[in-house]
Design a protein around this motif. Structure first.
Motif, PDB file in Angstrom:
ATOM      1  N   CYS A   4      58.282  54.837 -30.053  1.00 18.86           N
ATOM      2  CA  CYS A   4      59.395  55.467 -31.061  1.00 18.86           C
ATOM      3  C   CYS A   4      59.784  54.474 -32.102  1.00 18.86           C
ATOM      4  CB  CYS A   4      60.627  55.610 -30.220  1.00 18.86           C
ATOM      5  SG  CYS A   4      61.919  56.392 -30.648  1.00 18.86           S
ATOM      6  N   GLU A   6      62.614  54.303 -33.440  1.00 20.77           N
ATOM      7  CA  GLU A   6      64.063  54.133 -33.461  1.00 20.77           C
ATOM      8  C   GLU A   6      64.206  53.106 -32.264  1.00 20.77           C
ATOM      9  OE1 GLU A   6      66.219  55.720 -35.168  1.00 20.77           O
ATOM     10  OE2 GLU A   6      64.906  56.348 -36.348  1.00 20.77           O
ATOM     11  N   CYS A   7      63.323  53.020 -30.991  1.00 22.91           N
ATOM     12  CA  CYS A   7      63.698  52.293 -29.977  1.00 22.91           C
ATOM     13  C   CYS A   7      62.686  51.717 -29.547  1.00 22.91           C
ATOM     14  CB  CYS A   7      64.593  53.127 -28.946  1.00 22.91           C
ATOM     15  SG  CYS A   7      63.667  54.144 -28.018  1.00 22.91           S
ATOM     16  N   CYS A  26      60.743  61.216 -27.811  1.00 23.87           N
ATOM     17  CA  CYS A  26      61.264  59.871 -27.048  1.00 23.87           C
ATOM     18  C   CYS A  26      61.977  60.470 -25.909  1.00 23.87           C
ATOM     19  CB  CYS A  26      61.881  58.776 -28.202  1.00 23.87           C
ATOM     20  SG  CYS A  26      62.294  57.313 -27.175  1.00 23.87           S
ATOM     21  N   CYS A  29      65.585  57.552 -26.102  1.00 21.50           N
ATOM     22  CA  CYS A  29      66.446  57.494 -26.934  1.00 21.50           C
ATOM     23  C   CYS A  29      66.697  59.262 -27.374  1.00 21.50           C
ATOM     24  CB  CYS A  29      66.595  56.770 -28.195  1.00 21.50           C
ATOM     25  SG  CYS A  29      65.358  57.293 -29.406  1.00 21.50           S
TER      26      CYS A  29
END
Ligand code: ZN
Length: 199
Positions: A4, A6-7, A26, A29
């Protein structure tokens, strides 16, 4: 895609609720990482002076299709227009100064998740030079086009349509048209089917 953005959690492939296609999801998140087609944009630079009529082609210095000829083209960048992308790619790959004309081809290459656009272009001078992604840049008359050594099916299709329009214009006048279409099959060459992913 494995992680991911983002995370940094590992991704799984799943069909999100309310969707109908598998996506990278994901589970940590909740971000859904959609993937959509890319635009490949180029130009058809034409040199026309005193009976001369030639097209500028670039010999690729990168894989795939190293050593094969192409119209200057590449992936559109964020925060630019399609016209800006065509001019930029023509400058980067061929060092060529062009005045862009109308959109000439829009070709869906669905199986490689791309759409290819080529603009008509007037080559303004002969001060072109191979960019870092080109081995050579040359002008070709119609009977000099290296049809057997073209890099991608959309290049061949665009050039075929271009010279067909030119023949029609020379016989009866008129102008170059706009051509939309789909490219569904890889172009064959001596060493097997051509990959269709420019750059
Ligand atoms: Zn995440």
């Amino acid at each position: 895609m494995k992680f991911c953005s983002e995370c940094a959690h590992p991704l799984t492939v799943a069909i999100p609720e309310g969707d109908n296609r598998p996506r990278y999801v994901c589970t940590h998140c909740g971000t859904i990482h959609y993937q959509n087609p890319k635009l490949v944009i180029g130009s058809i630079p034409v040199w026309q002076r005193e009976g001369e009529f030639k097209i500028l082609l670039c010999k690729r210095a990168i894989e795939p299709r190293y050593g094969y000829w192409t119209l200057p083209a590449g992936f559109m960048e964020n925060e630019e227009t399609t016209e800006q992308a065509a001019v930029r790619e023509t400058e980067e790959e061929a060092g060529a100064n062009v005045r862009l004309g109308k959109l000439f081809t829009l070709l869906n290459v669905a199986h490689v998740h791309q759409v290819h656009l080529f603009y008509l272009a007037e080559l303004l001078d002969l001060d072109f030079a191979a960019g870092i992604e080109s081995l050579d840049v040359r002008l070709f008359a119609e009977d000099e086009i290296p049809w057997d050594d073209l890099a991608f099916p959309t290049i061949r299709t665009t050039l075929e349509l271009f010279f067909a329009d030119r023949a029609r214009i020379r016989e009866g006048g008129g102008d170059y048209g706009f051509h939309g279409g789909d490219v569904t099959r890889p172009m064959r060459s001596a060493d097997g089917p051509a990959p269709e992913q420019p750059d």
